[in-house]
Scaffold this active site. Sequence first.
Site, short mmCIF file in Angstrom:
data_model
loop_
_atom_site.label_atom_id
_atom_site.label_comp_id
_atom_site.label_asym_id
_atom_site.label_seq_id
_atom_site.Cartn_x
_atom_site.Cartn_y
_atom_site.Cartn_z
N ASP A 150 0.82 -1.20 0.00
CA ASP A 150 0.00 0.00 0.00
C ASP A 150 0.86 1.26 0.00
O ASP A 150 1.92 1.30 0.62
CB ASP A 150 -0.90 -0.02 1.24
CG ASP A 150 -1.84 1.17 1.31
OD1 ASP A 150 -2.69 1.28 0.41
OD2 ASP A 150 -1.72 1.97 2.24
N GLU B 269 1.12 -0.64 -5.14
CA GLU B 269 0.14 0.42 -5.39
C GLU B 269 0.94 1.71 -5.49
O GLU B 269 1.20 2.38 -4.49
CB GLU B 269 -0.90 0.52 -4.27
CG GLU B 269 -2.01 1.51 -4.61
CD GLU B 269 -2.50 2.33 -3.43
OE1 GLU B 269 -3.56 2.95 -3.56
OE2 GLU B 269 -1.84 2.35 -2.39
#
Length: 804
Positions: free
Chosen positions: A473, A526
Amino acid sequence: MTPRPSSSGPDPKKTGAKKPAAKKPAAKKAAARKTVGKKAVAKKPPGEKTPDKKPPAGKPAARKTVKRAAPAEVAVVSPRLDTGDRERLLAGTHHDPHSVLGAHPVPGGVAFRIFRPYALAVTVLCGEPRAELHDDGDGFFSGLLPLGDVPSYRLRVTYEGAAQEVEDPYRFLPTLGDLDLHLIGEGRHEQLWQALGAHPVTHEGVAGTRFTVWAPNARGVRVAGGFNFWDGTGHPMRSLGGTGVWELFLPGIGAGELYKFEITRPDGSRTFRADPMARRTEVPPATSSVVHASEYTWGDEDWLARRAEAPAHEAPLSVYEVHLASWRPGLTYRELADQLPAYVADLGFTHVELMPVAEHPFGGSWGYQVTGFYAPTARLGDPDDFRYLVDRLHQAGIGVLMDWVPAHFPRDDWALAEFDGRPLYEHSDPLRAAHPDWGTLEFDFGRREVRNFLVANAVYWCEEFHIDGLRVDAVASMLYLDYSREPGQWTPNEHGGRENPDAVAFLQEMNATVYRRVPGVVTVAEESTAWDGVTRATHHKGPSGFGGLGFGLKWNMGWMHDSLTYMSHEPVHRKYHHGEMTFSMVYAYSENYVLPISHDEVVHGKKSLVSKMPGDWWQQRAGERAYLGFMWAHPGKQLLFMGQEFAQGAEWSEAHGPDWWLLDPRYGAAADHRGVLDLVRDLNTVYRATPALWQRDTHPSGFAWVVGDAAEDNVLAFLRLDADGTPLLAVSNFAPVVRADYRLGVPDDVPAWHEVLNTDAARYGGGDVGNPDPVKPEPQGWHGRPASVRLTLPPLATVWLRPA
């Protein structure tokens, strides 16, 4: 604690020692000794004189020295702790309690020093002999036994209304070896969770739990838990040298016990902290760590053996993203294991991606503000329950990806923030530590122990829980020093740039370590910028001068934003935005991409996927079906968030999850939603059976435009090709009109084309316009190709054709 009055000395009746025989002179001397207050004095037998002359001639001078060194002449050491040690132990600032507590050889015997707050009496048990220790006050007990060596012993501790026979924690050697400490100090312990944290073990033949924690700035650390009524006073830990690691083995403590570390900060204040390495936690909002030992037996050997047969970017990979706590609200890990694998397998997805399962205090963060990096959230069960869910998914042929959050952590005062009284896991520079968007703290990626904590954590999930991949993330927030910061709020790196070389080195080390240790695993970034080389190997440098970050795949955020923006326009306006659907092919092979329609795109006013589409309900569903058909045919892997597979109209909410009632046959429009669900199932079925759609996702030879500039028609057509050159023709018509006899250029070596998927089929809720019969090419060249076909393009639909 109120100090207890201290007596002037031990009661001779309670020493436990037998009275020596009168006929032995040496024994008479020992019996004559008195222990008074702080000092033990040895009396001389009557008639003995101190020599004051030189020895007779011919007599060795050494005899005089020997006589003075005889045991009878040695001053006996008091077993009581000195004032300094007592004060440090009471204040929680003693760095080496084992050096003064327990049993230690001293002149005159073995000194026993026991620290048991609230105890009324302590007796040393050495087999048959028993010796009640003197109560020195404040929970300290001591005694001197006339023994030659430290015996094997236990303690009988008497409290008000109860007595316990226990082991003494301070008689044990350290439970960590030199190699562990060396690797921790170097920041290279790839299985750090096996060294730090709480581990039930058998140490020196005794069962108990080893507690270890890294707290280099602490003046002292104690273990507190349910087993000592959350008063850690009597359980101080020892510092293991310059590594900053503190350790204590507590006999009799086993799995299931609650605990925290009581840390004395540099300023003398104290803080109770959850274990950063805890492998199990209490159910939030409770915050204690839980001693855990896994007893799970895996059954996924076949899955693990074959998952490394092909790299992820050369294999079919379609992902169903799941927020476990709300997929079916109220289900535990084991209950989910009875439903989720069957559902995902029926829809044909190859993998699930689980939104962060690591422990987090606030459910509304969806798991993205982690406090327990090594513990699956206790909301749904214990760690072995989570293992069971992963195992069942594997046995159903489904891979498991997990969202992993190494970019930041929350400021909760019982977790990582200023863990030992000073910045430790976070950067020491407040500008570097504070994350401007989320009110959290960023890790100090330049500190080797912190980097080790995170790299080992990535390995931990893959090795201990058989996770098949990590979706990392917020990578961009790590890579850039000026991320979400205004001028003056950040400091350039040593080269004057905005890149964070510490974060780069961390990500490279993490990826290299995971891929080396766990065959078949994939890491996914990401990353929302154009950083060069996210999925390039770490040893290959790019134009920027940095080596690749080493990820296996990267989320294509640009494709997601552009394509969703295009689809949100009314069809009459789409011709002015045609480039938003074609631009992705300009950079499609710069990285290995995943096409994500994630949870972030269906919350906070962004609307669900079907609700982004313009028009009435029929057009919205047709638009979503056409879009999904385009997405599954586009180069890259696919990811779809739960609820979007059946055209849920409402945004997702973690409070109640997907609107499953939309599929209830008693609901009047259930067929509309089941139609989209059936399409997703067929997309995955055809996709997995068609190598042209995944085999060359990362190579330009796997894609060719047929027509990419038909903006006036809102039409896009392209070929996908497998390693043998076998094609699939994908055509999308994003206009709400039927286009009959629409001519497209095709290769001349395919005798006929057969429609294998049509998003306008009646079974999906469409108008059933299409090409039911094989379509034969005509020798008329078109779009720069030697042959062409004439197709009927349904409105707001995508069709796929393969060689018949």
